[in-house]
Design a protein around this motif. Structure first.
Motif, PDB file in Angstrom:
ATOM      1  N   ASP A 258       0.931  -1.181   0.071  1.00 32.74           N
ATOM      2  CA  ASP A 258      -0.095   0.102  -0.035  1.00 32.74           C
ATOM      3  C   ASP A 258       0.955   1.266  -0.057  1.00 32.74           C
ATOM      4  O   ASP A 258       2.019   1.214   0.198  1.00 32.74           O
ATOM      5  CB  ASP A 258      -0.965  -0.188   1.143  1.00 32.74           C
ATOM      6  N   TRP A 259       0.251   2.216  -0.334  1.00 36.04           N
ATOM      7  CA  TRP A 259       0.843   3.382  -0.113  1.00 36.04           C
ATOM      8  C   TRP A 259       1.171   3.941   1.163  1.00 36.04           C
ATOM      9  O   TRP A 259       0.353   3.749   1.965  1.00 36.04           O
ATOM     10  CB  TRP A 259      -0.026   4.881  -0.949  1.00 36.04           C
ATOM     11  N   PRO A 260       2.399   4.490   1.547  1.00 28.81           N
ATOM     12  CA  PRO A 260       3.462   4.910   0.722  1.00 28.81           C
ATOM     13  C   PRO A 260       4.634   3.737   0.744  1.00 28.81           C
ATOM     14  O   PRO A 260       5.619   4.054  -0.081  1.00 28.81           O
ATOM     15  CB  PRO A 260       4.177   6.237   1.327  1.00 28.81           C
ATOM     16  N   ALA A 261       4.272   2.668   1.443  1.00 29.44           N
ATOM     17  CA  ALA A 261       5.165   1.710   1.410  1.00 29.44           C
ATOM     18  C   ALA A 261       5.464   1.280  -0.064  1.00 29.44           C
ATOM     19  O   ALA A 261       6.801   0.576  -0.271  1.00 29.44           O
ATOM     20  CB  ALA A 261       4.784   0.517   2.287  1.00 29.44           C
ATOM     21  N   CYS A 262       4.552   1.420  -0.891  1.00 35.41           N
ATOM     22  CA  CYS A 262       4.957   0.758  -2.365  1.00 35.41           C
ATOM     23  C   CYS A 262       5.978   1.665  -3.027  1.00 35.41           C
ATOM     24  O   CYS A 262       6.579   1.000  -3.999  1.00 35.41           O
ATOM     25  CB  CYS A 262       3.613   0.831  -3.001  1.00 35.41           C
ATOM     26  N   TRP A 263       6.225   2.743  -2.434  1.00 37.63           N
ATOM     27  CA  TRP A 263       7.473   3.434  -2.968  1.00 37.63           C
ATOM     28  C   TRP A 263       8.829   3.003  -2.187  1.00 37.63           C
ATOM     29  O   TRP A 263       9.928   3.883  -2.697  1.00 37.63           O
ATOM     30  CB  TRP A 263       7.222   5.079  -3.033  1.00 37.63           C
ATOM     31  N   GLU A 264       8.953   2.185  -1.584  1.00 38.57           N
ATOM     32  CA  GLU A 264      10.133   1.270  -1.196  1.00 38.57           C
ATOM     33  C   GLU A 264      11.102   2.572  -0.591  1.00 38.57           C
ATOM     34  O   GLU A 264      10.599   3.173   0.591  1.00 38.57           O
ATOM     35  CB  GLU A 264      11.041   0.714  -2.243  1.00 38.57           C
ATOM     36  N   GLU A 265      12.154   2.764  -0.968  1.00 39.05           N
ATOM     37  CA  GLU A 265      13.268   3.665  -0.137  1.00 39.05           C
ATOM     38  C   GLU A 265      12.537   5.154  -0.299  1.00 39.05           C
ATOM     39  O   GLU A 265      13.304   5.810   0.449  1.00 39.05           O
ATOM     40  CB  GLU A 265      14.421   3.656  -0.747  1.00 39.05           C
ATOM     41  N   ALA A 266      11.763   5.486  -1.022  1.00 35.94           N
ATOM     42  CA  ALA A 266      11.094   6.658  -1.306  1.00 35.94           C
ATOM     43  C   ALA A 266       9.925   7.117  -0.566  1.00 35.94           C
ATOM     44  O   ALA A 266       9.354   7.924  -0.875  1.00 35.94           O
ATOM     45  CB  ALA A 266      11.140   7.001  -2.773  1.00 35.94           C
ATOM     46  N   GLU A 267       9.746   6.284   0.527  1.00 39.15           N
ATOM     47  CA  GLU A 267       8.628   6.447   1.120  1.00 39.15           C
ATOM     48  C   GLU A 267       8.140   7.617   1.977  1.00 39.15           C
ATOM     49  O   GLU A 267       7.294   8.551   1.759  1.00 39.15           O
ATOM     50  CB  GLU A 267       8.487   5.257   2.478  1.00 39.15           C
ATOM     51  N   GLU A 268       9.490   8.075   2.374  1.00 40.91           N
ATOM     52  CA  GLU A 268       9.321   9.437   3.028  1.00 40.91           C
ATOM     53  C   GLU A 268       9.112  10.671   2.019  1.00 40.91           C
ATOM     54  O   GLU A 268       8.662  11.512   2.360  1.00 40.91           O
ATOM     55  CB  GLU A 268      10.639  10.037   3.862  1.00 40.91           C
ATOM     56  N   PHE A 304      -3.573   8.490  -9.115  1.00 43.46           N
ATOM     57  CA  PHE A 304      -3.329   9.726  -8.094  1.00 43.46           C
ATOM     58  C   PHE A 304      -3.168   9.014  -6.684  1.00 43.46           C
ATOM     59  O   PHE A 304      -2.188   9.478  -6.092  1.00 43.46           O
ATOM     60  CB  PHE A 304      -4.380  10.720  -8.261  1.00 43.46           C
ATOM     61  N   ALA A 305      -4.134   8.048  -6.340  1.00 40.44           N
ATOM     62  CA  ALA A 305      -3.875   7.671  -4.954  1.00 40.44           C
ATOM     63  C   ALA A 305      -2.521   6.880  -4.657  1.00 40.44           C
ATOM     64  O   ALA A 305      -1.959   6.747  -3.955  1.00 40.44           O
ATOM     65  CB  ALA A 305      -4.895   6.781  -4.491  1.00 40.44           C
ATOM     66  N   ARG A 306      -1.841   6.081  -5.827  1.00 38.65           N
ATOM     67  CA  ARG A 306      -0.728   5.596  -5.697  1.00 38.65           C
ATOM     68  C   ARG A 306       0.352   6.400  -5.765  1.00 38.65           C
ATOM     69  O   ARG A 306       1.301   6.042  -5.181  1.00 38.65           O
ATOM     70  CB  ARG A 306      -0.727   4.745  -7.105  1.00 38.65           C
ATOM     71  N   ILE A 307       0.408   7.721  -6.174  1.00 37.08           N
ATOM     72  CA  ILE A 307       1.300   8.791  -6.084  1.00 37.08           C
ATOM     73  C   ILE A 307       1.476   9.266  -4.745  1.00 37.08           C
ATOM     74  O   ILE A 307       2.356   9.620  -4.060  1.00 37.08           O
ATOM     75  CB  ILE A 307       1.366   9.574  -7.314  1.00 37.08           C
ATOM     76  N   PHE A 308       0.191  10.033  -4.426  1.00 34.39           N
ATOM     77  CA  PHE A 308       0.052  10.856  -3.393  1.00 34.39           C
ATOM     78  C   PHE A 308      -0.890  10.356  -2.179  1.00 34.39           C
ATOM     79  O   PHE A 308      -1.003  11.006  -1.046  1.00 34.39           O
ATOM     80  CB  PHE A 308      -0.602  12.380  -4.000  1.00 34.39           C
ATOM     81  N   GLY A 309      -1.248   9.227  -2.332  1.00 35.06           N
ATOM     82  CA  GLY A 309      -2.131   8.686  -1.277  1.00 35.06           C
ATOM     83  C   GLY A 309      -3.543   9.112  -1.359  1.00 35.06           C
ATOM     84  O   GLY A 309      -3.789   9.955  -2.095  1.00 35.06           O
ATOM     85  N   ASN A 310      -4.311   8.166  -0.489  1.00 37.35           N
ATOM     86  CA  ASN A 310      -5.674   8.596  -0.772  1.00 37.35           C
ATOM     87  C   ASN A 310      -6.385   9.003   0.631  1.00 37.35           C
ATOM     88  O   ASN A 310      -7.832   9.114   0.864  1.00 37.35           O
ATOM     89  CB  ASN A 310      -6.479   7.210  -1.012  1.00 37.35           C
ATOM     90  N   GLN A 311      -5.429   9.608   1.473  1.00 33.96           N
ATOM     91  CA  GLN A 311      -5.973  10.390   2.789  1.00 33.96           C
ATOM     92  C   GLN A 311      -5.865  11.544   2.909  1.00 33.96           C
ATOM     93  O   GLN A 311      -5.578  12.238   3.703  1.00 33.96           O
ATOM     94  CB  GLN A 311      -4.991   9.748   3.876  1.00 33.96           C
ATOM     95  N   LEU A 312      -5.294  12.440   1.567  1.00 31.81           N
ATOM     96  CA  LEU A 312      -5.260  13.838   1.636  1.00 31.81           C
ATOM     97  C   LEU A 312      -6.722  14.471   2.069  1.00 31.81           C
ATOM     98  O   LEU A 312      -7.726  14.211   1.616  1.00 31.81           O
ATOM     99  CB  LEU A 312      -4.871  14.424   0.287  1.00 31.81           C
ATOM    100  N   GLN A 313      -6.524  15.545   2.896  1.00 32.90           N
ATOM    101  CA  GLN A 313      -7.718  16.257   3.443  1.00 32.90           C
ATOM    102  C   GLN A 313      -8.540  16.894   2.471  1.00 32.90           C
ATOM    103  O   GLN A 313      -9.661  16.840   2.324  1.00 32.90           O
ATOM    104  CB  GLN A 313      -7.050  17.171   4.575  1.00 32.90           C
ATOM    105  N   LYS A 314      -8.007  17.426   1.376  1.00 37.27           N
ATOM    106  CA  LYS A 314      -8.569  18.238   0.494  1.00 37.27           C
ATOM    107  C   LYS A 314      -9.042  17.067  -0.615  1.00 37.27           C
ATOM    108  O   LYS A 314     -10.106  17.449  -1.266  1.00 37.27           O
ATOM    109  CB  LYS A 314      -7.714  19.208  -0.267  1.00 37.27           C
ATOM    110  N   ARG A 315      -8.314  16.233  -0.778  1.00 35.99           N
ATOM    111  CA  ARG A 315      -8.870  15.166  -1.824  1.00 35.99           C
ATOM    112  C   ARG A 315     -10.088  14.703  -1.122  1.00 35.99           C
ATOM    113  O   ARG A 315     -11.004  14.279  -1.969  1.00 35.99           O
ATOM    114  CB  ARG A 315      -7.869  13.985  -2.031  1.00 35.99           C
ATOM    115  N   GLU A 316     -10.332  14.473   0.133  1.00 32.21           N
ATOM    116  CA  GLU A 316     -11.545  13.691   0.687  1.00 32.21           C
ATOM    117  C   GLU A 316     -12.713  14.723   0.625  1.00 32.21           C
ATOM    118  O   GLU A 316     -13.953  14.242   0.295  1.00 32.21           O
ATOM    119  CB  GLU A 316     -11.241  13.412   2.168  1.00 32.21           C
TER     120      GLU A 316
END
Length: 346
Positions: A258-268, A304-316
């Protein structure tokens, strides 16, 4: 031996010596480096978006081992840059008195074969600035500094000269204090000149905006490219962004995470990108997604969720639905009939 035989041998010896000397004339001529004054210390006036920002750095170009992103044109097999001794072209880029400037001293290049004659021409110039949106909604100006180095090596024995041009384009943003290589130069070319982009070499040491691992750089690029394309309401660039985002997520993310772990070393880096994207989404929301249903669907979609996640306040809070309306839906209209025009009342 008869006297005329001796004279004949002397004439032949002198002729052979003259031919050899002529064949090796390249070994006796001095190598040269030239530039035109106009291209020697280029400068360009800063825009109102970055006039209050300063930048100063040095770019060291090892001409015998050009970094990744350098473009080669002309003779490629072999290319002249693979036949020279180590040499460094030092370019200083800085801001002064409201201008972006570049200074350099052209180095003289020598061939690895001492019998080869080397002539080098240097050019450096700025292109007109372009303006781009940042994730926070501000606009910044970017300048391309084009560096050209033309090398012609003339071998001995009347062999054909080898001419190769190396090109680097530095995309400089004084407001962000960064400089990155760009290959946009080649995208606009349609002629048949042989060219290649060096990819199997280390990156240049620049104050780069996009840095880190491949995944980290991809996230940084997607963040800025999304903000610029979306806030500029650039339909064509958004179409390209959708395709690029799809490719990056398929190639660089781990499918079973799942996001952000899907980006491996780029999680942060993914978390940071999500935080910066919040302001972009706010502006998009305030502008009703620029009346683009496709943009709204992308923001609410899986890529978009795969890049920036699906928990963004504005996105919700973004719920553009399928009907963007005409922009007149909440305006009350008063119907005036023909009789009203004839009425004496105001």
């Amino acid at each position: 031996m008869k006297r005329w035989h001796k004279r004949t041998l002397c004439i032949l010896a002198l002729g052979i010596a003259g031919i050899v000397a002529l064949a090796y004339r390249t070994a006796f001529e001095e190598d040269r480096a030239e530039t035109i004054d106009y291209f020697n210390s280029p400068s360009i006036k800063l825009s109102s978006h970055d006039a209050n920002h300063d930048i100063c750095f040095e770019h060291r170009w090892n001409l015998s081992q050009s970094p990744r992103g350098t473009v080669l044109e002309g003779s490629l097999q072999p290319n002249a840059f693979g036949m020279i001794q180590p040499a460094e072209w030092l370019v200083k880029i800085y801001t002064k008195n409201g201008h972006l400037c570049a200074d350099f001293t052209p180095p003289v290049i020598h061939a690895t074969d001492p019998t080869g004659l080397v002539k080098t021409h240097y050019y450096a110039y700025f292109t007109r600035p372009t303006w781009h949106y940042c994730p926070n909604g501000s606009m910044v100006a970017e300048y391309n500094l084009c560096l050209h180095c033309d090398i012609t090596i003339t071998p001995a024995w009347w062999r054909s000269p080898i001419t190769t041009r190396a090109i680097q384009v530095l995309n400089i943003c004084p407001a962000l204090g960064c400089a990155d290589f760009t290959t946009a130069y080649t995208a606009a070319l349609s002629d048949d000149t042989p060219r290649q982009i060096i990819t199997d070499a280390p990156e240049a040491e620049l104050p780069a905006r996009f840095c880190g691992t491949q995944r980290e750089q991809a996230l940084q690029f997607l963040l800025y490219e999304f903000a610029d394309a979306a806030l500029g309401a650039d339909t064509e660039r958004l179409q390209q962004f959708y395709r690029t985002a799809q490719e990056y997520t398929e190639q660089l993310t781990t499918a079973d995470k799942d996001w952000p772990a899907c980006w491996e070393e780029a999680e942060e880096q993914a978390r940071r990108a999500a935080q910066l994207a919040e302001r972009t989404l706010t502006i998009i929301q305030e502008n009703n997604c620029y009346d683009s249903e496709e943009l709204a669907n992308f923001i609410n979609g899986p890529v978009f969720a795969r890049i920036f996640g699906n928990q963004l306040q504005k996105r919700e809070k973004l719920d553009f639905g399928n009907n963007f309306g005409s922009g007149l839906d909440n305006i009350d209209f008063e119907v005036i009939t023909e009789d009203d025009f004839d009425s004496p009342e105001e």
